[in-house]
Write a protein that holds these residues in place. Structure first.
Motif, PDB file in Angstrom:
ATOM      1  N   HIS A  11      12.124  -1.472   9.705  1.00 42.26           N
ATOM      2  CA  HIS A  11      11.060  -0.919  10.841  1.00 42.26           C
ATOM      3  C   HIS A  11       9.682  -1.316  10.041  1.00 42.26           C
ATOM      4  N   VAL A  12       8.472  -1.343  11.050  1.00 38.44           N
ATOM      5  CA  VAL A  12       7.284  -1.459  10.544  1.00 38.44           C
ATOM      6  C   VAL A  12       6.984  -0.197   9.614  1.00 38.44           C
ATOM      7  N   ASP A  13       6.279  -0.594   8.554  1.00 36.20           N
ATOM      8  CA  ASP A  13       5.732   0.471   7.557  1.00 36.20           C
ATOM      9  C   ASP A  13       6.893   1.177   6.748  1.00 36.20           C
ATOM     10  N   ALA A  14       8.061   0.683   6.369  1.00 37.57           N
ATOM     11  CA  ALA A  14       9.115   1.201   5.846  1.00 37.57           C
ATOM     12  C   ALA A  14       9.011   0.951   4.487  1.00 37.57           C
ATOM     13  N   GLY A  15       8.057  -0.178   3.897  1.00 42.64           N
ATOM     14  CA  GLY A  15       7.648  -0.247   2.543  1.00 42.64           C
ATOM     15  C   GLY A  15       8.078  -1.599   2.203  1.00 42.64           C
ATOM     16  N   LYS A  16       8.503  -2.740   2.927  1.00 35.37           N
ATOM     17  CA  LYS A  16       8.961  -4.056   2.547  1.00 35.37           C
ATOM     18  C   LYS A  16       8.003  -4.760   1.602  1.00 35.37           C
ATOM     19  N   THR A  17       6.604  -4.832   1.937  1.00 37.25           N
ATOM     20  CA  THR A  17       5.638  -5.440   1.151  1.00 37.25           C
ATOM     21  C   THR A  17       5.498  -4.825  -0.104  1.00 37.25           C
ATOM     22  N   SER A  18       5.377  -3.348  -0.104  1.00 35.98           N
ATOM     23  CA  SER A  18       5.203  -2.654  -1.225  1.00 35.98           C
ATOM     24  C   SER A  18       6.480  -2.917  -2.224  1.00 35.98           C
ATOM     25  N   LEU A  19       7.617  -2.971  -1.494  1.00 37.84           N
ATOM     26  CA  LEU A  19       8.819  -3.262  -2.366  1.00 37.84           C
ATOM     27  C   LEU A  19       8.855  -4.548  -3.012  1.00 37.84           C
ATOM     28  N   VAL A  36      -0.500  -2.311  -0.568  1.00 40.13           N
ATOM     29  CA  VAL A  36      -0.874  -2.485   0.606  1.00 40.13           C
ATOM     30  C   VAL A  36      -2.184  -1.955   1.092  1.00 40.13           C
ATOM     31  N   ASP A  37      -2.379  -0.588   0.598  1.00 39.34           N
ATOM     32  CA  ASP A  37      -3.472  -0.044   1.137  1.00 39.34           C
ATOM     33  C   ASP A  37      -4.880  -0.335   0.340  1.00 39.34           C
ATOM     34  N   GLY A  38      -4.643  -1.205  -0.897  1.00 37.67           N
ATOM     35  CA  GLY A  38      -5.719  -1.789  -1.586  1.00 37.67           C
ATOM     36  C   GLY A  38      -5.993  -3.218  -0.925  1.00 37.67           C
ATOM     37  N   ILE A  54      -0.806  -4.399   7.823  1.00 43.96           N
ATOM     38  CA  ILE A  54       0.512  -4.782   8.283  1.00 43.96           C
ATOM     39  C   ILE A  54       0.850  -6.345   7.983  1.00 43.96           C
ATOM     40  N   THR A  55       2.390  -6.681   7.991  1.00 41.75           N
ATOM     41  CA  THR A  55       2.573  -8.054   7.540  1.00 41.75           C
ATOM     42  C   THR A  55       2.773  -8.573   9.026  1.00 41.75           C
ATOM     43  N   ILE A  56       2.122  -9.903   9.046  1.00 40.84           N
ATOM     44  CA  ILE A  56       1.930 -10.656  10.364  1.00 40.84           C
ATOM     45  C   ILE A  56       3.129 -11.929  10.124  1.00 40.84           C
ATOM     46  N   ASP A  74       9.363 -11.760   2.561  1.00 41.22           N
ATOM     47  CA  ASP A  74       8.920 -10.553   2.984  1.00 41.22           C
ATOM     48  C   ASP A  74       8.525 -10.750   4.539  1.00 41.22           C
ATOM     49  N   THR A  75       9.156  -9.795   5.310  1.00 46.19           N
ATOM     50  CA  THR A  75       9.192 -10.153   6.993  1.00 46.19           C
ATOM     51  C   THR A  75       8.277  -9.235   7.418  1.00 46.19           C
ATOM     52  N   PRO A  76       7.635  -9.374   8.692  1.00 45.35           N
ATOM     53  CA  PRO A  76       6.937  -8.278   9.407  1.00 45.35           C
ATOM     54  C   PRO A  76       8.300  -7.397   9.971  1.00 45.35           C
ATOM     55  N   GLY A  77       7.368  -5.938  10.152  1.00 44.49           N
ATOM     56  CA  GLY A  77       8.461  -5.064  10.687  1.00 44.49           C
ATOM     57  C   GLY A  77       8.110  -4.581  12.277  1.00 44.49           C
ATOM     58  N   HIS A  78       6.949  -4.996  12.486  1.00 43.85           N
ATOM     59  CA  HIS A  78       6.202  -4.849  14.031  1.00 43.85           C
ATOM     60  C   HIS A  78       7.140  -5.653  15.120  1.00 43.85           C
ATOM     61  N   ASP A 131       9.716   9.513  -2.972  1.00 41.90           N
ATOM     62  CA  ASP A 131       8.858  10.425  -3.776  1.00 41.90           C
ATOM     63  C   ASP A 131       7.951  11.122  -2.664  1.00 41.90           C
ATOM     64  N   ARG A 132       8.070  10.590  -1.189  1.00 41.18           N
ATOM     65  CA  ARG A 132       7.035  11.387  -0.250  1.00 41.18           C
ATOM     66  C   ARG A 132       7.657  12.504   0.158  1.00 41.18           C
ATOM     67  N   ARG A 133       6.618  13.565   0.629  1.00 38.37           N
ATOM     68  CA  ARG A 133       7.031  14.988   1.113  1.00 38.37           C
ATOM     69  C   ARG A 133       7.986  14.883   2.218  1.00 38.37           C
ATOM     70  N   ALA A 197       9.097   2.431  -3.893  1.00 38.27           N
ATOM     71  CA  ALA A 197       8.100   1.085  -3.994  1.00 38.27           C
ATOM     72  C   ALA A 197       6.682   1.849  -4.393  1.00 38.27           C
ATOM     73  N   VAL A 198       6.399   3.084  -4.495  1.00 44.56           N
ATOM     74  CA  VAL A 198       5.032   3.528  -4.708  1.00 44.56           C
ATOM     75  C   VAL A 198       5.083   3.922  -6.511  1.00 44.56           C
ATOM     76  N   THR A 199       6.317   4.572  -6.800  1.00 44.34           N
ATOM     77  CA  THR A 199       6.353   5.078  -8.237  1.00 44.34           C
ATOM     78  C   THR A 199       7.306   3.767  -8.918  1.00 44.34           C
TER      79      THR A 199
HETATM   80  N1  LIG Z   1       4.854   7.489  -0.636  1.00 40.92           N
HETATM   81  C1  LIG Z   1       5.318   6.353  -0.650  1.00 40.92           C
HETATM   82  N2  LIG Z   1       4.716   5.378   0.414  1.00 40.92           N
HETATM   83  C2  LIG Z   1       5.103   4.168   0.364  1.00 40.92           C
HETATM   84  C3  LIG Z   1       6.100   3.802  -0.402  1.00 40.92           C
HETATM   85  N3  LIG Z   1       6.483   2.348  -0.138  1.00 40.92           N
HETATM   86  C4  LIG Z   1       5.510   1.998   0.966  1.00 40.92           C
HETATM   87  N4  LIG Z   1       4.662   3.026   0.884  1.00 40.92           N
HETATM   88  C5  LIG Z   1       3.344   3.188   1.816  1.00 40.92           C
HETATM   89  O1  LIG Z   1       3.818   2.972   3.432  1.00 40.92           O
HETATM   90  C6  LIG Z   1       2.854   2.425   3.882  1.00 40.92           C
HETATM   91  C7  LIG Z   1       3.385   0.719   4.241  1.00 40.92           C
HETATM   92  O2  LIG Z   1       3.904  -0.057   3.547  1.00 40.92           O
HETATM   93  P1  LIG Z   1       4.167  -1.471   3.590  1.00 40.92           P
HETATM   94  O3  LIG Z   1       4.882  -1.969   2.140  1.00 40.92           O
HETATM   95  O4  LIG Z   1       3.124  -2.280   4.043  1.00 40.92           O
HETATM   96  O5  LIG Z   1       5.255  -1.325   4.526  1.00 40.92           O
HETATM   97  P2  LIG Z   1       5.958  -2.909   5.365  1.00 40.92           P
HETATM   98  O6  LIG Z   1       7.440  -2.288   5.552  1.00 40.92           O
HETATM   99  O7  LIG Z   1       5.842  -3.991   4.471  1.00 40.92           O
HETATM  100  O8  LIG Z   1       5.007  -2.744   6.682  1.00 40.92           O
HETATM  101  P3  LIG Z   1       5.035  -3.906   7.721  1.00 40.92           P
HETATM  102  O9  LIG Z   1       5.092  -5.266   7.079  1.00 40.92           O
HETATM  103  O10 LIG Z   1       3.771  -3.918   8.484  1.00 40.92           O
HETATM  104  O11 LIG Z   1       6.246  -3.658   8.748  1.00 40.92           O
HETATM  105  C8  LIG Z   1       1.795   1.693   2.654  1.00 40.92           C
HETATM  106  O12 LIG Z   1       0.857   2.908   3.031  1.00 40.92           O
HETATM  107  C9  LIG Z   1       2.473   2.253   1.507  1.00 40.92           C
HETATM  108  O13 LIG Z   1       1.447   2.487   0.496  1.00 40.92           O
HETATM  109  C10 LIG Z   1       7.032   4.687  -1.152  1.00 40.92           C
HETATM  110  O14 LIG Z   1       8.234   4.218  -1.568  1.00 40.92           O
HETATM  111  N5  LIG Z   1       6.435   5.836  -1.243  1.00 40.92           N
END
Ligand SMILES: Nc1nc2c(ncn2[C@@H]2O[C@H](COP(=O)(O)OP(=O)(O)OP(=O)(O)O)[C@@H](O)[C@H]2O)c(=O)[nH]1
Ligand SMILES: [Mg+2]
Length: 642
Positions: A11-19, A36-38, A54-56, A74-78, A131-133, A197-199
């Motif tokens: 699903h979108v934003d789950a963290g695929k690209t970060s992982l 991703v945020d940077g 977001i990934t396109i 790495d695939t898009p989630g949207h 790690d997220r609240r 994927a963050v820590t």
């Molecule tokens: N706290 C926390 N945030 C994360 C984690 N993984 C990803 N994020 C945050 O979640 C947001 C989305 O991360 P992406 O890696 O872009 O997610 P995505 O699944 O690739 O998103 P799409 O490709 O747009 O579908 C970013 O703000 C990341 O920093 C994690 O393990 N912990």
């Protein structure tokens, strides 16, 4: 060498690209960890992806895991970019399905898991963001077992969930681990792993699990003829590149390869995904992803070389339900059309239609439209103006119709005789063109001119929507052979040319179609809504107000009810918008294109039955349709009859 073509889906934003970034960093492929945020990850490389976060486009990178070379996609989630996921699924050996430990199972998670299961692809479930609240890894693992597949087994537990110090610990092996490995590699059971994927916690364990739970491909013998599947097309400095997943043999630069349908092309350049880049090579073998230059006529889905079982597969996701008119400033329309056609070649689920001055593109949704506009502007320097996004309708023939015009008779000014009979085609069958007259009665070029024109004209029916399914039979043919007056050159005024058939065919076809009658159809989606028990009543009436129909509501335990039914695609956005307000924010809805169904007049109620259409039940004559109707008019339905 062994290869694993791995898809990261979620699903979108789950963290695929970060992982993906973490996996590449852990393997030492990139020195510096991007975010991703940077806006500086390796796989979100398009400027548009970095700006929007977001990934396109799906993108490929490669990293070593033990003695396996992993090509990660790495695939898009949207959901607007589901076509990218679809193309990637065609070439995977396995997938990591990512969930957020906070949001848990989301709408697209279910859609993706279902597609992975249909393809019997091995899947590792990775619960990210521990790690997220608000992270609830145990509850999410339970939801995975309940809603995605009962055949899952967590192999770790999480300590300190919901804090930056969250970590993972392996569960003791109770003898099931070897069994899980075998079952997972054949797609019958799925391990559940956790991490962030963050820590970076849990990422080394995931990397190690890839070779254990997913099947690898060894490049085997190079003796077999090279064979592979084209799963993506793009352009680099204006030059077309085809991404080919190699299945067998070895592809070499300067090889001439067969792409089917009489297309044979020479490989002029070859690169393979190697660590973070694409590296020039002279050969690419089984299991590798080859980026091939020189294949000018290649299309997504083409099989390169001999076909192997499983090479040809249907799309796992329905076609787009929406469309929009696109326009450019006068003088730029030609460039706009060329650019859109190039983009449609990269994305076969985008359909571009052009009639007279109007260009229409099909779309999955609003975000895709915005992205398309930005790509046209930046990559093609075309300022495109888009109309409103509306549901893509079609016209369906109601009965059979026949029309004939004989050359030079009754006002037929063309040197051509054409008779056409049209009949409804089964939904999804496309346009077929058959001859009932002797093929030898006329030069083949005149039959071809008639057929090409018929296909072109059916792109817009009498009510201005496409007629996708029809059986067209040519019943009469006739022409004037090449002739001239004595001592003169070929005289066009006395002999038939292709232009006579191209000129007459639209008129004969239009008459036949008018006699057959057409009805306007709209896309209807099936829906599944999961909602709290006490909100069933209000949600059912919302569905009804939106022209939909709930078929059944079934309790699934813990106070959650699963409601199934159908709804016009035009109402899906309103359903998604209003659902949270009616369900304390807990309702979750996924919808999927089911079929095209004649649009109803007045009450937008659908039949109470299951799939299937009843074109006959909606036949009405509508005066506004006869005046033109179609897009832009207020007409909801029309049957035009002579
Ligand atoms: N706290 C926390 N945030 C994360 C984690 N993984 C990803 N994020 C945050 O979640 C947001 C989305 O991360 P992406 O890696 O872009 O997610 P995505 O699944 O690739 O998103 P799409 O490709 O747009 O579908 C970013 O703000 C990341 O920093 C994690 O393990 N912990
Ligand atoms: Mg992404």
């Amino acid at each position: 060498m062994s290869y694993l073509n791995l898809g990261i889906v979620a699903h979108v934003d789950a963290g695929k690209t970060s992982l993906t970034e973490r996996l590449l960093h852990h393997a030492g492929v990139i020195d510096r960890l991007g975010s991703v945020d940077g806006g500086d990850t390796l796989t979100d490389s398009l400027a548009l992806e970095r700006e929007r976060g977001i990934t396109i486009r799906a993108s490929v990178a490669s990293f070593p895991a033990g003695d396996v070379s992993v090509n990660v996609l790495d695939t898009p989630g949207h959901p607007d970019f589901i076509a990218e996921v679809d193309r990637s699924l065609a070439v995977l050996d396995g997938a990591v399905l990512v969930l957020s430990a906070v949001e848990g199972v989301q709408a697209q998670t279910l859609v993706l898991m279902r597609a992975l299961q249909r393809l019997r692809l091995p899947v590792i479930v990775f619960v990210n963001k521990i790690d997220r609240r608000g992270a609830r890894p145990d509850a999410v693992a339970d939801a995975v077992a309940r809603r995605l597949s009962p055949d899952v087994l967590p192999v770790q537990r999480v300590l300190g969930a919901g804090t930056p110090a969250a970590r993972v610990e392996p569960l003791p092996d109770d003898g099931l681990r070897a069994w899980l490995g075998d079952e997972s590699r054949r797609g019958a059971a799925h391990p559940v792993l956790f991490g962030s994927a963050v820590t970076g916690v849990g990422v080394p364990e995931l990397a190690a699990a890839l070779g254990t739970y997913l099947p690898v491909v060894s490049d085997g013998t190079h003796a077999a003829a090279p064979s592979g599947v084209v799963f993506a097309i793009d352009r680099e400095d204006g030059r077309k590149r085809a991404f080919v997943r190699m299945r067998e043999g070895a592809l070499r630069v300067r090889d001439r390869i067969d792409l089917g349908h009489g297309r044979s092309e020479r490989v002029t350049g070859l690169r393979v995904a190697h660590r973070g880049t694409l590296e020039a090579r002279s050969t690419a073998g089984a299991g590798q992803i080859a980026v091939v230059q020189g294949l000018a006529t290649a299309r997504v889905g083409d099989v390169v070389g001999p076909r192997l079982p499983g090479d040809e597969r249907a799309s796992q996701f329905p076609p787009p339900s929406y469309e929009t008119v696109v326009d450019a400033v006068p003088g730029e329309r030609g460039r706009l059309y060329a650019a859109l056609s190039e983009l449609a070649e990269q994305d076969p689920l985008i359909r571009v239609r052009r009639r007279d001055e109007e260009i229409t593109v099909s779309l999955y949704g609003e975000v895709q439209r915005e992205v398309l506009a930005a790509i046209l502007q930046r990559e093609y320097r075309v300022e495109a103006r888009f109309g409103e996004v509306r549901t893509a309708r079609t016209e369906r023939l109601v009965g059979a119709g026949h029309a004939v015009e004989i050359k030079k008779q009754n006002g037929n000014e063309f040197h051509a005789t054409i008779g056409l009979r049209v009949e409804p085609g089964t939904p999804g069958s496309g346009v077929t063109f058959e001859l009932e007259c002797e093929r030898g009665s006329m030069p083949p070029a005149f039959f071809d001119a008639t057929e090409d024109t018929v296909r072109l004209e059916l792109a817009r029916g009498p009510l201005h929507w496409p007629v996708p399914d029809a059986r067209v039979v040519m019943t009469h043919s006739g022409y004037s052979p090449r002739q001239s007056h004595m001592h003169q050159k070929f005289n066009k005024a006395m002999s038939s040319t292709g232009a006579d058939f191209r000129g007459l065919a639209p008129r004969v076809l239009a008459a036949a179609v008018r006699r057959a009658g057409t009805v306007v159809c709209e896309p209807v989606h099936r829906f599944v809504i999961e909602l709290p028990e006490d909100t069933v009543g209000p949600v059912a009436s919302l569905v009804g107000r939106l022209g939909g129909m709930p078929f059944e509501s079934r309790a699934s335990g813990s106070g959650i009810v699963v409601m199934r039914g159908e709804i016009p695609a035009a109402s899906v956005a309103a359903l998604q918008r209003d659902l949270p307000g009616l369900t304390h924010g807990e309702g979750m809805c996924r919808t999927e294109h089911d079929r095209f169904e004649p649009v109803r007049v007045g009450v937008r109620a659908l039949r109470g039955g299951a799939a299937g259409s009843a074109a006959g039940s909606t036949k009405r004559t509508c005066s506004c349709c006869q005046d033109g109707g179609g897009p832009g008019s207020n007409c909801m339905v029309g049957v035009v009859r002579n």
